[in-house]
Motif scaffolding. Structure first.
Motif, PDB file in Angstrom:
ATOM      1  N   ASP A 146       0.831  -1.207   0.000  1.00 20.71           N
ATOM      2  CA  ASP A 146       0.000   0.000   0.000  1.00 20.71           C
ATOM      3  C   ASP A 146       0.868   1.260   0.000  1.00 20.71           C
ATOM      4  OD1 ASP A 146      -2.222  -1.650   0.115  1.00 20.71           O
ATOM      5  OD2 ASP A 146      -2.522  -1.406   2.271  1.00 20.71           O
ATOM      6  N   TRP A 147       1.905   1.256   0.830  1.00 20.48           N
ATOM      7  CA  TRP A 147       2.812   2.418   0.915  1.00 20.48           C
ATOM      8  C   TRP A 147       3.500   2.653  -0.430  1.00 20.48           C
ATOM      9  CZ3 TRP A 147       8.140   2.551   0.219  1.00 20.48           C
ATOM     10  CH2 TRP A 147       8.783   3.738   0.613  1.00 20.48           C
ATOM     11  N   LEU A 148       3.996   1.593  -1.038  1.00 25.24           N
ATOM     12  CA  LEU A 148       4.682   1.707  -2.325  1.00 25.24           C
ATOM     13  C   LEU A 148       3.724   2.238  -3.387  1.00 25.24           C
ATOM     14  CD1 LEU A 148       7.348   1.030  -3.882  1.00 25.24           C
ATOM     15  CD2 LEU A 148       6.333  -1.215  -4.351  1.00 25.24           C
ATOM     16  N   TYR A 149       2.520   1.685  -3.417  1.00 26.25           N
ATOM     17  CA  TYR A 149       1.537   2.092  -4.422  1.00 26.25           C
ATOM     18  C   TYR A 149       1.141   3.557  -4.241  1.00 26.25           C
ATOM     19  CZ  TYR A 149      -2.393   1.972  -7.599  1.00 26.25           C
ATOM     20  OH  TYR A 149      -3.230   2.246  -8.650  1.00 26.25           O
ATOM     21  N   ILE A 150       0.857   3.959  -3.016  1.00 31.15           N
ATOM     22  CA  ILE A 150       0.407   5.336  -2.768  1.00 31.15           C
ATOM     23  C   ILE A 150       1.500   6.336  -3.115  1.00 31.15           C
ATOM     24  CG2 ILE A 150      -0.222   6.952  -0.915  1.00 31.15           C
ATOM     25  CD1 ILE A 150      -1.881   4.667   0.298  1.00 31.15           C
ATOM     26  N   ASN A 151       2.741   6.014  -2.780  1.00 32.26           N
ATOM     27  CA  ASN A 151       3.837   6.909  -3.148  1.00 32.26           C
ATOM     28  C   ASN A 151       3.983   7.023  -4.657  1.00 32.26           C
ATOM     29  OD1 ASN A 151       5.744   8.088  -0.904  1.00 32.26           O
ATOM     30  ND2 ASN A 151       4.995   6.119  -0.133  1.00 32.26           N
ATOM     31  N   ILE A 180      -3.028 -11.523  -1.178  1.00 33.27           N
ATOM     32  CA  ILE A 180      -3.062 -10.616  -0.035  1.00 33.27           C
ATOM     33  C   ILE A 180      -3.149  -9.162  -0.479  1.00 33.27           C
ATOM     34  CG2 ILE A 180      -1.768  -9.767   1.969  1.00 33.27           C
ATOM     35  CD1 ILE A 180      -0.525 -12.570   2.186  1.00 33.27           C
ATOM     36  N   ASN A 181      -2.222  -8.758  -1.335  1.00 28.83           N
ATOM     37  CA  ASN A 181      -2.144  -7.362  -1.747  1.00 28.83           C
ATOM     38  C   ASN A 181      -3.081  -7.093  -2.919  1.00 28.83           C
ATOM     39  OD1 ASN A 181       0.194  -6.396  -0.023  1.00 28.83           O
ATOM     40  ND2 ASN A 181       1.067  -8.208  -1.002  1.00 28.83           N
ATOM     41  N   CYS A 182      -3.630  -5.886  -2.951  1.00 32.24           N
ATOM     42  CA  CYS A 182      -4.593  -5.550  -3.995  1.00 32.24           C
ATOM     43  C   CYS A 182      -4.483  -4.073  -4.345  1.00 32.24           C
ATOM     44  CB  CYS A 182      -6.016  -5.869  -3.525  1.00 32.24           C
ATOM     45  SG  CYS A 182      -7.288  -5.489  -4.749  1.00 32.24           S
ATOM     46  N   GLN A 183      -4.307  -3.814  -5.641  1.00 32.75           N
ATOM     47  CA  GLN A 183      -4.169  -2.435  -6.102  1.00 32.75           C
ATOM     48  C   GLN A 183      -5.447  -1.630  -5.869  1.00 32.75           C
ATOM     49  OE1 GLN A 183      -2.834  -3.392  -9.993  1.00 32.75           O
ATOM     50  NE2 GLN A 183      -4.751  -4.312 -10.636  1.00 32.75           N
ATOM     51  N   ALA A 184      -6.595  -2.262  -5.956  1.00 29.00           N
ATOM     52  CA  ALA A 184      -7.861  -1.554  -5.712  1.00 29.00           C
ATOM     53  C   ALA A 184      -7.957  -1.098  -4.261  1.00 29.00           C
ATOM     54  CB  ALA A 184      -9.043  -2.451  -6.069  1.00 29.00           C
ATOM     55  N   ARG A 185      -7.513  -1.944  -3.328  1.00 31.79           N
ATOM     56  CA  ARG A 185      -7.517  -1.550  -1.925  1.00 31.79           C
ATOM     57  C   ARG A 185      -6.557  -0.388  -1.679  1.00 31.79           C
ATOM     58  NH1 ARG A 185      -5.288  -5.701   0.387  1.00 31.79           N
ATOM     59  NH2 ARG A 185      -7.097  -6.889   1.111  1.00 31.79           N
ATOM     60  N   ALA A 186      -5.387  -0.438  -2.329  1.00 27.91           N
ATOM     61  CA  ALA A 186      -4.393   0.622  -2.146  1.00 27.91           C
ATOM     62  C   ALA A 186      -4.932   1.971  -2.623  1.00 27.91           C
ATOM     63  CB  ALA A 186      -3.110   0.264  -2.886  1.00 27.91           C
ATOM     64  N   ALA A 202       0.439  10.377   7.304  1.00 31.91           N
ATOM     65  CA  ALA A 202       0.678   8.949   7.098  1.00 31.91           C
ATOM     66  C   ALA A 202       2.010   8.689   6.408  1.00 31.91           C
ATOM     67  CB  ALA A 202      -0.453   8.339   6.276  1.00 31.91           C
ATOM     68  N   LEU A 203       2.419   9.589   5.537  1.00 33.86           N
ATOM     69  CA  LEU A 203       3.629   9.376   4.744  1.00 33.86           C
ATOM     70  C   LEU A 203       4.869  10.037   5.344  1.00 33.86           C
ATOM     71  CD1 LEU A 203       2.131   9.766   1.159  1.00 33.86           C
ATOM     72  CD2 LEU A 203       2.673   7.655   2.385  1.00 33.86           C
ATOM     73  N   GLU A 204       4.770  10.510   6.572  1.00 36.85           N
ATOM     74  CA  GLU A 204       5.927  11.114   7.221  1.00 36.85           C
ATOM     75  C   GLU A 204       7.070  10.121   7.365  1.00 36.85           C
ATOM     76  OE1 GLU A 204       4.736  12.709  10.958  1.00 36.85           O
ATOM     77  OE2 GLU A 204       3.917  14.559  10.102  1.00 36.85           O
ATOM     78  N   SER A 205       6.734   8.868   7.625  1.00 34.47           N
ATOM     79  CA  SER A 205       7.743   7.833   7.812  1.00 34.47           C
ATOM     80  C   SER A 205       7.084   6.474   7.649  1.00 34.47           C
ATOM     81  CB  SER A 205       8.360   7.928   9.205  1.00 34.47           C
ATOM     82  OG  SER A 205       7.402   7.591  10.190  1.00 34.47           O
ATOM     83  N   PRO A 206       7.875   5.425   7.396  1.00 34.57           N
ATOM     84  CA  PRO A 206       7.291   4.077   7.358  1.00 34.57           C
ATOM     85  C   PRO A 206       6.559   3.721   8.644  1.00 34.57           C
ATOM     86  CG  PRO A 206       9.475   4.049   6.386  1.00 34.57           C
ATOM     87  CD  PRO A 206       9.293   5.416   6.993  1.00 34.57           C
ATOM     88  N   GLU A 207       7.093   4.170   9.783  1.00 34.55           N
ATOM     89  CA  GLU A 207       6.440   3.879  11.058  1.00 34.55           C
ATOM     90  C   GLU A 207       5.069   4.534  11.133  1.00 34.55           C
ATOM     91  OE1 GLU A 207       9.553   5.016  10.740  1.00 34.55           O
ATOM     92  OE2 GLU A 207      10.634   3.164  11.242  1.00 34.55           O
ATOM     93  N   SER A 208       4.983   5.782  10.659  1.00 32.04           N
ATOM     94  CA  SER A 208       3.693   6.476  10.649  1.00 32.04           C
ATOM     95  C   SER A 208       2.691   5.733   9.776  1.00 32.04           C
ATOM     96  CB  SER A 208       3.859   7.911  10.136  1.00 32.04           C
ATOM     97  OG  SER A 208       4.669   8.666  10.991  1.00 32.04           O
ATOM     98  N   PHE A 209       3.154   5.246   8.645  1.00 31.38           N
ATOM     99  CA  PHE A 209       2.247   4.542   7.747  1.00 31.38           C
ATOM    100  C   PHE A 209       1.786   3.229   8.369  1.00 31.38           C
ATOM    101  CE2 PHE A 209       0.862   2.123   4.069  1.00 31.38           C
ATOM    102  CZ  PHE A 209       0.172   3.086   3.351  1.00 31.38           C
TER     103      PHE A 209
END
Length: 230
Positions: A146-151, A180-186, A202-209
């Motif tokens: 999700d993080w990779l897709y959103i970025n 498990i992973n789904c582009q529609a969910r992302a 949310a994107l401040e850091s991996p921990e925040s995400f």
């Protein structure tokens, strides 16, 4: 008949994505035309039963050019060092296994080639993800994808702007019993964060995400097989 999820962005500020499992008529066959018949049937039921007025199929099978562009096979981003990858190749190349990885040469591959790389199947158990020396654990399960897709989506501002008008997202190829992973969910998660003004936080850091996934709850008004909330 078949059952597939549709992912609905939420704007209540507490939850982010409602996952509704929809029963619909399935049109068998591998032809793109058959997949699109199934998509139409899925969207018709989502509109009729769950009041999702403007659904979008996010895949290469979509009849909407925006949905095709949002496919992880097509969505690209450029790093600060000027290297351009698809989301799919970046995700596959970031996998770390007991006996190898990350296989960063996969980043440069075409997405289908990346997904089929034999090392992904022959290197033992998946242990983590590592993207440009930033390690991600396997839990929460969809967090890294999700993080990779959103970025990547944010690096495509035209798509990022238009997609926020959509109220539900599907991927006809995604079967939650097998994947498990789904582009529609992302995409739905991106829209929820955008509408709740939580995207920057949310994107401040991996921990925040990753903290977004803490304390997932189930809606007491929906049976478990119908909806799950993150």
């Amino acid at each position: 008949m078949a059952r597939r999820p549709i992912f609905v962005p939420l704007i209540d500020g507490k939850r982010f994505v409602r996952e509704i499992h929809v029963d619909f008529q399935w049109f068998p066959g591998f032809a793109k035309s058959q997949k699109q018949k199934s998509i139409r049937a899925l969207h018709a039921m989502a509109r009729e039963q769950y009041q999702v007025c403007n659904p979008l199929e996010v895949s290469s099978k979509s009849e909407d050019p925006m949905g095709v562009a949002l496919s992880s096979f097509n969505l690209k981003f450029t790093t600060q060092k000027g290297r351009t990858f698809t989301v799919e190749a970046a995700f596959q190349g970031s996998k770390v296994f007991e006996r190898g990885g990350p296989f960063i040469d996969i980043f440069e591959m075409e997405p289908k080639e990346a997904k089929r790389d034999e090392r992904l199947r022959n290197s033992g158990r998946l242990t983590k993800f590592s993207f440009f020396k930033e390690d991600w654990p396997l839990e929460p399960k969809t967090a890294f994808y999700d993080w990779l897709y959103i970025n990547a989506l944010l690096k495509n501002p035209n798509l990022a702007r238009k997609v926020t008008d959509i109220d539900g997202f599907t991927d006809i190829e995604f079967n939650p019993d097998r994947s498990i992973n789904c582009q529609a969910r992302a995409v739905a998660l991106y829209c929820a964060l955008y509408h709740n003004d939580k995207l920057e936080e949310a994107l401040e850091s991996p921990e925040s995400f990753r903290s977004l996934y803490a304390g997932r709850i189930s809606d007491p008004h929906e049976p478990d097989e119908v909806a799950r909330l993150i």
